[in-house]
Design a protein around this motif. Structure first.
Motif, PDB file in Angstrom:
ATOM      1  N   LYS A 128      31.946 -48.488  65.377  1.00 39.03           N
ATOM      2  CA  LYS A 128      33.245 -49.091  65.066  1.00 39.03           C
ATOM      3  C   LYS A 128      33.440 -50.448  65.746  1.00 39.03           C
ATOM      4  O   LYS A 128      34.113 -51.319  65.210  1.00 39.03           O
ATOM      5  CB  LYS A 128      34.393 -48.152  65.461  1.00 39.03           C
ATOM      6  CG  LYS A 128      34.453 -46.893  64.635  1.00 39.03           C
ATOM      7  CD  LYS A 128      34.891 -47.190  63.230  1.00 39.03           C
ATOM      8  CE  LYS A 128      35.031 -45.903  62.448  1.00 39.03           C
ATOM      9  NZ  LYS A 128      35.130 -46.098  61.050  1.00 39.03           N
ATOM     10  N   ARG A 129      32.851 -50.645  66.928  1.00 35.03           N
ATOM     11  CA  ARG A 129      32.968 -51.957  67.581  1.00 35.03           C
ATOM     12  C   ARG A 129      32.190 -53.008  66.809  1.00 35.03           C
ATOM     13  O   ARG A 129      32.492 -54.182  66.868  1.00 35.03           O
ATOM     14  CB  ARG A 129      32.465 -51.897  69.023  1.00 35.03           C
ATOM     15  CG  ARG A 129      33.384 -51.121  69.929  1.00 35.03           C
ATOM     16  CD  ARG A 129      32.871 -51.149  71.333  1.00 35.03           C
ATOM     17  NE  ARG A 129      31.467 -50.716  71.334  1.00 35.03           N
ATOM     18  CZ  ARG A 129      30.815 -50.299  72.388  1.00 35.03           C
ATOM     19  NH1 ARG A 129      31.405 -50.267  73.553  1.00 35.03           N
ATOM     20  NH2 ARG A 129      29.564 -49.923  72.311  1.00 35.03           N
ATOM     21  N   TYR A 130      31.170 -52.586  66.082  1.00 29.38           N
ATOM     22  CA  TYR A 130      30.353 -53.495  65.285  1.00 29.38           C
ATOM     23  C   TYR A 130      31.081 -53.886  63.997  1.00 29.38           C
ATOM     24  O   TYR A 130      31.157 -55.054  63.651  1.00 29.38           O
ATOM     25  CB  TYR A 130      29.011 -52.826  64.976  1.00 29.38           C
ATOM     26  CG  TYR A 130      28.130 -53.585  64.020  1.00 29.38           C
ATOM     27  CD1 TYR A 130      27.516 -54.770  64.410  1.00 29.38           C
ATOM     28  CD2 TYR A 130      27.903 -53.104  62.738  1.00 29.38           C
ATOM     29  CE1 TYR A 130      26.704 -55.461  63.526  1.00 29.38           C
ATOM     30  CE2 TYR A 130      27.086 -53.794  61.864  1.00 29.38           C
ATOM     31  CZ  TYR A 130      26.495 -54.971  62.252  1.00 29.38           C
ATOM     32  OH  TYR A 130      25.690 -55.649  61.390  1.00 29.38           O
ATOM     33  N   SER A 131      31.583 -52.890  63.276  1.00 27.55           N
ATOM     34  CA  SER A 131      32.233 -53.145  61.999  1.00 27.55           C
ATOM     35  C   SER A 131      32.969 -51.897  61.542  1.00 27.55           C
ATOM     36  O   SER A 131      32.549 -50.784  61.814  1.00 27.55           O
ATOM     37  CB  SER A 131      31.175 -53.513  60.952  1.00 27.55           C
ATOM     38  OG  SER A 131      31.737 -53.537  59.662  1.00 27.55           O
ATOM     39  N   ASN A 132      34.067 -52.090  60.841  1.00 28.29           N
ATOM     40  CA  ASN A 132      34.779 -50.946  60.260  1.00 28.29           C
ATOM     41  C   ASN A 132      34.191 -50.547  58.910  1.00 28.29           C
ATOM     42  O   ASN A 132      34.507 -49.504  58.377  1.00 28.29           O
ATOM     43  CB  ASN A 132      36.264 -51.261  60.093  1.00 28.29           C
ATOM     44  CG  ASN A 132      37.004 -51.174  61.406  1.00 28.29           C
ATOM     45  OD1 ASN A 132      36.636 -50.386  62.276  1.00 28.29           O
ATOM     46  ND2 ASN A 132      38.022 -51.995  61.560  1.00 28.29           N
TER      47      ASN A 132
END
Length: 147
Positions: free
Chosen positions: A22-26
């Motif tokens: 989630k920190r990378y991309s939703n």
């Protein structure tokens, strides 16, 4: 596929790939992103697959990600799938439970989104495990660090 070296010490690896990133991309899941024709997960698995000192690999994934796993990974007889839990330690436990039937002497645990590992490092970790109970490899930083 390359034949694994047969020795008395059965070593195994757990590759943790159940995270959602989630920190990378939703919208995207980091371990399945393609770089130079392969997923990050495939890049990470390669040195483990080619390491003669590792006989079994447990890939811990999220059940919902099964369709994202390449057939190249799914058809590899040295890779076994386990499903991850809510927490990282639950995922590790799931991998350990699956590997229990092989009675490995050593189990290496690695994160699927850390693809810059190599066979030499894996061999050094296993070699040093014969002297210590646990090993955490530390690599020197070659980039500039700014505060």
């Amino acid at each position: 596929m390359k034949q694994k070296k047969n020795n008395n010490d059965v070593n195994a690896a757990i590759i943790l790939s159940a995270g959602k990133g989630k920190r990378y991309s939703n919208k995207k899941i980091k371990q399945y992103e393609i770089i130079s024709g392969k997923s990050i997960l495939e890049w990470t698995l390669e040195p483990f697959i080619s390491c003669n000192l590792i006989k079994h690999i447990c890939l811990v994934i999220d059940k919902k990600h099964i369709k994202l796993i390449s057939s190249k990974i799914l058809n590899n007889h040295d890779i076994f799938l386990a499903y991850g839990g809510k927490r990282r330690q639950d995922s590790v436990q799931s991998g350990l439970e699956l590997l229990k039937k092989f009675n490995p002497k050593y189990v290496l645990i690695h994160d699927a989104v850390r693809p810059n590992i190599n066979k030499e490092l894996l061999n050094n970790v296993i070699k040093n495990l014969k002297k210590k109970k646990a090993i955490v490899p530390i690599l020197n930083i070659v980039d500039s660090v700014k505060k």
